[in-house]
Write an enzyme that holds these catalytic residues in place. Sequence first.
Site, PDB file in Angstrom:
ATOM      1  N   ASN A 115      27.231  44.209   6.244  1.00 36.39           N
ATOM      2  CA  ASN A 115      26.302  43.413   5.436  1.00 36.39           C
ATOM      3  C   ASN A 115      24.901  43.580   6.034  1.00 36.39           C
ATOM      4  OD1 ASN A 115      24.930  41.471   4.013  1.00 36.39           O
ATOM      5  ND2 ASN A 115      25.905  39.724   5.037  1.00 36.39           N
ATOM      6  N   SER A 160      29.664  37.402  14.430  1.00 38.49           N
ATOM      7  CA  SER A 160      29.385  37.868  15.801  1.00 38.49           C
ATOM      8  C   SER A 160      30.413  38.864  16.333  1.00 38.49           C
ATOM      9  CB  SER A 160      29.237  36.685  16.758  1.00 38.49           C
ATOM     10  OG  SER A 160      28.079  35.951  16.416  1.00 38.49           O
ATOM     11  N   GLU A 197      34.570  33.603   7.472  1.00 34.12           N
ATOM     12  CA  GLU A 197      33.372  33.639   8.306  1.00 34.12           C
ATOM     13  C   GLU A 197      32.976  32.225   8.714  1.00 34.12           C
ATOM     14  OE1 GLU A 197      30.836  37.325   7.815  1.00 34.12           O
ATOM     15  OE2 GLU A 197      30.203  35.985   6.233  1.00 34.12           O
ATOM     16  N   LYS A 224      22.130  42.500   4.776  1.00 32.88           N
ATOM     17  CA  LYS A 224      21.253  41.360   4.456  1.00 32.88           C
ATOM     18  C   LYS A 224      19.868  41.848   4.003  1.00 32.88           C
ATOM     19  CE  LYS A 224      23.627  38.890   8.123  1.00 32.88           C
ATOM     20  NZ  LYS A 224      23.724  37.658   8.860  1.00 32.88           N
ATOM     21  N   GLY A 264      27.471  42.014  10.608  1.00 29.83           N
ATOM     22  CA  GLY A 264      26.062  41.894  10.250  1.00 29.83           C
ATOM     23  C   GLY A 264      25.213  42.578  11.312  1.00 29.83           C
ATOM     24  N   GLY A 265      24.852  41.821  12.324  1.00 33.32           N
ATOM     25  CA  GLY A 265      23.938  42.309  13.353  1.00 33.32           C
ATOM     26  C   GLY A 265      24.315  43.653  13.973  1.00 33.32           C
ATOM     27  N   HIS A 290      28.331  34.117   0.418  1.00 31.93           N
ATOM     28  CA  HIS A 290      27.960  34.163   1.839  1.00 31.93           C
ATOM     29  C   HIS A 290      27.311  32.828   2.223  1.00 31.93           C
ATOM     30  CE1 HIS A 290      26.097  35.316   5.605  1.00 31.93           C
ATOM     31  NE2 HIS A 290      26.909  36.358   5.623  1.00 31.93           N
ATOM     32  N   GLU A 308      24.921  32.084   4.038  1.00 32.25           N
ATOM     33  CA  GLU A 308      23.446  32.059   4.005  1.00 32.25           C
ATOM     34  C   GLU A 308      22.951  31.774   2.582  1.00 32.25           C
ATOM     35  OE1 GLU A 308      23.067  35.153   7.744  1.00 32.25           O
ATOM     36  OE2 GLU A 308      22.865  35.911   5.711  1.00 32.25           O
ATOM     37  N   GLY A 351      25.885  35.341  13.400  1.00 23.79           N
ATOM     38  CA  GLY A 351      24.608  35.601  14.070  1.00 23.79           C
ATOM     39  C   GLY A 351      24.382  34.782  15.338  1.00 23.79           C
TER      40      GLY A 351
HETATM   41  C1  PEP Z   1      27.353  38.072   8.393  1.00 27.36           C
HETATM   42  O1  PEP Z   1      26.160  37.931   8.146  1.00 27.36           O
HETATM   43  O2  PEP Z   1      28.185  37.967   7.492  1.00 27.36           O
HETATM   44  C2  PEP Z   1      27.771  38.359   9.756  1.00 27.36           C
HETATM   45  C3  PEP Z   1      29.048  38.463  10.013  1.00 27.36           C
HETATM   46  O3  PEP Z   1      26.757  38.512  10.675  1.00 27.36           O
HETATM   47  P1  PEP Z   1      26.929  38.754  12.246  1.00 27.36           P
HETATM   48  O4  PEP Z   1      27.923  39.870  12.441  1.00 27.36           O
HETATM   49  O5  PEP Z   1      25.559  39.134  12.716  1.00 27.36           O
HETATM   50  O6  PEP Z   1      27.413  37.477  12.841  1.00 27.36           O
END
Ligand code: PEP
Length: 242
Positions: A7, A204, A158, A9, A225-226, A86, A88, A164
């Site tokens: 993802n 994470s 999640e 973002k 994500g990150g 999601h 966010e 994050g």
């Molecule tokens: C996400 O945004 O869905 C996510 C899993 O981010 P991260 O891996 O950075 O926690």
Amino acid sequence: MSKIVANYKVNFVDADFKKLLKRMDGFSFKNAEFIVCPPYTSLHIFKNKSVLLGAQNLSSTDKIPTGEISAEMLKDMNVKYVILGHSERRKAFFETDEQIRNKVLKALEFGLKPIVCVGESLQNKKKGETLSVLEKQLNTILRDIYTNELENIIIAYEPVWAIGSGNAIKKSDLQEIVKNIKFILEKMYGKLFVNKISILYGGSVNVDNYQSIISVKGIDGLLVGGVALDFEKLFKIIEGLN
Ligand code: PEP
């Protein structure tokens, strides 16, 4: 076969995605299904490539409102998957489970595979509400989906507090939660259909913890994500899943 959904973002522009495409070129994805979810504006980079492409949202209505993107438009970009609900977006745009359900139905209508995000907040976790929150989200978003559609649905568990934050879930906690998600799905659809729905974990994930997460029974892949921003780390994880 494990899935890994990246993802992106609101990160990266075309030039960065071209680098990702180059990094993917010639890479042998044996046991890993790598699904790239760039922002809408960079979908075109992957449109005519043999890449599993996902979007990060869609509009559940075809007519309004200005500025939204429809399922038909995503199909036209060769998109196969779409991240829905999601946390966010739930937070920033007050998306409700009912609205997310409408998006899931729209995605299925157009042959897109929804990646449905569910998970508890830190406050829910502290109050011991994790399972009731998950049950409510799943019951609302996925109620009465035709059983022949279940194999097209992916749940991304999640926990909001893990996204994050650098704090991924503990393996033992994930084991317990996945068992309960299966139990909720079994109550909704019956034993026969439970395993048709894939379950991913997101929050994470990094090069140090992905192996323990993926080893949890019932976990079919990862949503990242990150870590997807760092190609070296990303491909280390994909290689590990291979
Ligand atoms: C996400 O945004 O869905 C996510 C899993 O981010 P991260 O891996 O950075 O926690």
